[in-house]
Design a protein around this motif. Structure first.
Motif, PDB file in Angstrom:
ATOM      1  N   GLY A 148       0.811  -1.211   0.000  1.00 51.37           N
ATOM      2  CA  GLY A 148       0.000   0.000   0.000  1.00 51.37           C
ATOM      3  C   GLY A 148       0.842   1.257   0.000  1.00 51.37           C
ATOM      4  O   GLY A 148       0.570   2.204  -0.749  1.00 51.37           O
ATOM      5  N   VAL A 149       1.868   1.270   0.824  1.00 55.12           N
ATOM      6  CA  VAL A 149       2.755   2.437   0.875  1.00 55.12           C
ATOM      7  C   VAL A 149       3.466   2.606  -0.470  1.00 55.12           C
ATOM      8  O   VAL A 149       3.563   3.712  -1.001  1.00 55.12           O
ATOM      9  CB  VAL A 149       3.775   2.309   2.032  1.00 55.12           C
ATOM     10  CG1 VAL A 149       4.847   3.370   1.941  1.00 55.12           C
ATOM     11  CG2 VAL A 149       3.068   2.386   3.368  1.00 55.12           C
ATOM     12  N   LEU A 150       3.953   1.511  -1.034  1.00 55.38           N
ATOM     13  CA  LEU A 150       4.643   1.598  -2.325  1.00 55.38           C
ATOM     14  C   LEU A 150       3.702   2.010  -3.451  1.00 55.38           C
ATOM     15  O   LEU A 150       4.074   2.797  -4.321  1.00 55.38           O
ATOM     16  CB  LEU A 150       5.325   0.271  -2.658  1.00 55.38           C
ATOM     17  CG  LEU A 150       6.568  -0.049  -1.853  1.00 55.38           C
ATOM     18  CD1 LEU A 150       7.164  -1.383  -2.289  1.00 55.38           C
ATOM     19  CD2 LEU A 150       7.608   1.047  -1.974  1.00 55.38           C
ATOM     20  N   ALA A 151       2.480   1.489  -3.445  1.00 56.06           N
ATOM     21  CA  ALA A 151       1.517   1.861  -4.485  1.00 56.06           C
ATOM     22  C   ALA A 151       1.242   3.355  -4.437  1.00 56.06           C
ATOM     23  O   ALA A 151       1.200   4.029  -5.464  1.00 56.06           O
ATOM     24  CB  ALA A 151       0.224   1.072  -4.311  1.00 56.06           C
ATOM     25  N   LEU A 152       1.072   3.882  -3.261  1.00 54.22           N
ATOM     26  CA  LEU A 152       0.826   5.309  -3.119  1.00 54.22           C
ATOM     27  C   LEU A 152       2.086   6.105  -3.424  1.00 54.22           C
ATOM     28  O   LEU A 152       2.053   7.121  -4.113  1.00 54.22           O
ATOM     29  CB  LEU A 152       0.333   5.614  -1.700  1.00 54.22           C
ATOM     30  CG  LEU A 152      -0.141   7.027  -1.443  1.00 54.22           C
ATOM     31  CD1 LEU A 152      -1.278   7.392  -2.384  1.00 54.22           C
ATOM     32  CD2 LEU A 152      -0.607   7.173  -0.019  1.00 54.22           C
ATOM     33  N   GLY A 153       3.221   5.611  -2.954  1.00 57.91           N
ATOM     34  CA  GLY A 153       4.476   6.335  -3.136  1.00 57.91           C
ATOM     35  C   GLY A 153       5.033   6.253  -4.539  1.00 57.91           C
ATOM     36  O   GLY A 153       5.571   7.223  -5.053  1.00 57.91           O
ATOM     37  N   LEU A 154       4.912   5.118  -5.199  1.00 62.31           N
ATOM     38  CA  LEU A 154       5.506   4.959  -6.529  1.00 62.31           C
ATOM     39  C   LEU A 154       4.644   5.542  -7.639  1.00 62.31           C
ATOM     40  O   LEU A 154       5.143   6.225  -8.512  1.00 62.31           O
ATOM     41  CB  LEU A 154       5.758   3.470  -6.818  1.00 62.31           C
ATOM     42  CG  LEU A 154       6.877   2.821  -6.022  1.00 62.31           C
ATOM     43  CD1 LEU A 154       6.934   1.337  -6.311  1.00 62.31           C
ATOM     44  CD2 LEU A 154       8.207   3.460  -6.346  1.00 62.31           C
ATOM     45  N   GLY A 155       3.357   5.273  -7.616  1.00 62.37           N
ATOM     46  CA  GLY A 155       2.543   5.691  -8.737  1.00 62.37           C
ATOM     47  C   GLY A 155       1.475   6.698  -8.391  1.00 62.37           C
ATOM     48  O   GLY A 155       1.098   7.511  -9.222  1.00 62.37           O
ATOM     49  N   GLY A 156       0.982   6.645  -7.176  1.00 62.40           N
ATOM     50  CA  GLY A 156      -0.174   7.451  -6.827  1.00 62.40           C
ATOM     51  C   GLY A 156       0.099   8.919  -6.630  1.00 62.40           C
ATOM     52  O   GLY A 156      -0.796   9.727  -6.666  1.00 62.40           O
ATOM     53  N   LEU A 157       1.331   9.304  -6.452  1.00 59.02           N
ATOM     54  CA  LEU A 157       1.632  10.716  -6.191  1.00 59.02           C
ATOM     55  C   LEU A 157       2.680  11.252  -7.175  1.00 59.02           C
ATOM     56  O   LEU A 157       3.708  11.787  -6.792  1.00 59.02           O
ATOM     57  CB  LEU A 157       2.105  10.905  -4.745  1.00 59.02           C
ATOM     58  CG  LEU A 157       1.085  10.590  -3.666  1.00 59.02           C
ATOM     59  CD1 LEU A 157       1.731  10.640  -2.299  1.00 59.02           C
ATOM     60  CD2 LEU A 157      -0.077  11.553  -3.724  1.00 59.02           C
ATOM     61  N   ASN A 158       2.441  11.047  -8.451  1.00 54.04           N
ATOM     62  CA  ASN A 158       3.289  11.608  -9.518  1.00 54.04           C
ATOM     63  C   ASN A 158       4.700  11.030  -9.581  1.00 54.04           C
ATOM     64  O   ASN A 158       5.674  11.754  -9.592  1.00 54.04           O
ATOM     65  CB  ASN A 158       3.368  13.130  -9.396  1.00 54.04           C
ATOM     66  CG  ASN A 158       2.015  13.771  -9.477  1.00 54.04           C
ATOM     67  OD1 ASN A 158       1.149  13.282 -10.193  1.00 54.04           O
ATOM     68  ND2 ASN A 158       1.812  14.836  -8.736  1.00 54.04           N
ATOM     69  N   GLY A 159       4.839   9.731  -9.630  1.00 53.96           N
ATOM     70  CA  GLY A 159       6.144   9.117  -9.849  1.00 53.96           C
ATOM     71  C   GLY A 159       7.022   9.021  -8.620  1.00 53.96           C
ATOM     72  O   GLY A 159       6.629   9.351  -7.522  1.00 53.96           O
TER      73      GLY A 159
END
Length: 169
Positions: A148-159
């Motif tokens: 979840g953290v990686l999904a938000l950090g990698l793609g969910g907030l502009n790269g």
């Protein structure tokens, strides 16, 4: 509400909520501090000086509060070496990376990505402490939380960028 419940609220819950609010607001406040004190994103030494002042002031505040409450904070001689080792790895190196990384990402993204530190601590505890092993439930929880953290950090907030986002992890 009984006196015991009021006392518990005053002595335990309210300070815990205050600490949680302060901890959660750290990244946006640091970003705002960078703006207020004109700390450049390409000036790691200035970022660390800013961090040093922040921690020195926090330490003075802790000493004042403990003094007012009548507590003493003096480690025993055999506790000094472990305290220094934990301070070096858990605090100094972590915050050097965090403060430099925060200059290269947003405050929101820095807060989200700093959540990965919990998972790294769990893995280290599993490797270093014989009485704190991961089981299936803990492992599944770690995988879900980290994903979840990686999904938000990698793609969910502009790269993702390594020097900003990567250092905040």
């Amino acid at each position: 509400m009984g006196e015991q419940k009021r006392s518990l609220l005053r002595q335990l819950y309210l300070p815990a909520v205050l600490c949680t609010a302060l901890w959660g607001s750290a990244a946006p406040c640091v970003k705002r501090g960078y703006e207020l004190f004109a700390v450049s994103a390409d000036a790691p030494f200035s970022q660390l000086v800013f961090a040093g002042w922040r921690f020195a002031l926090a330490g003075i505040l802790v000493l004042l509060v403990t003094r007012l409450k009548g507590h003493r904070i003096v480690p025993k001689r055999d506790e000094i070496k472990p305290i220094l080792a934990i301070s070096l790895f858990q605090s100094m190196l972590q915050y050097v990376c965090y403060y430099i990384g925060l200059s290269g990402t947003t405050g929101t993204k820095g807060s989200v990505l700093s959540g990965t530190q919990t998972f790294f601590a769990l893995l280290l505890a599993h490797c270093l402490l014989p009485n704190d092993k991961l089981n299936r439930r803990k492992t599944l929880g770690c995988i879900c939380g980290f994903a979840g953290v990686l999904a938000l950090g990698l793609g969910g907030l502009n790269g993702f960028n390594l020097t900003g986002d990567g250092l905040c992890c």
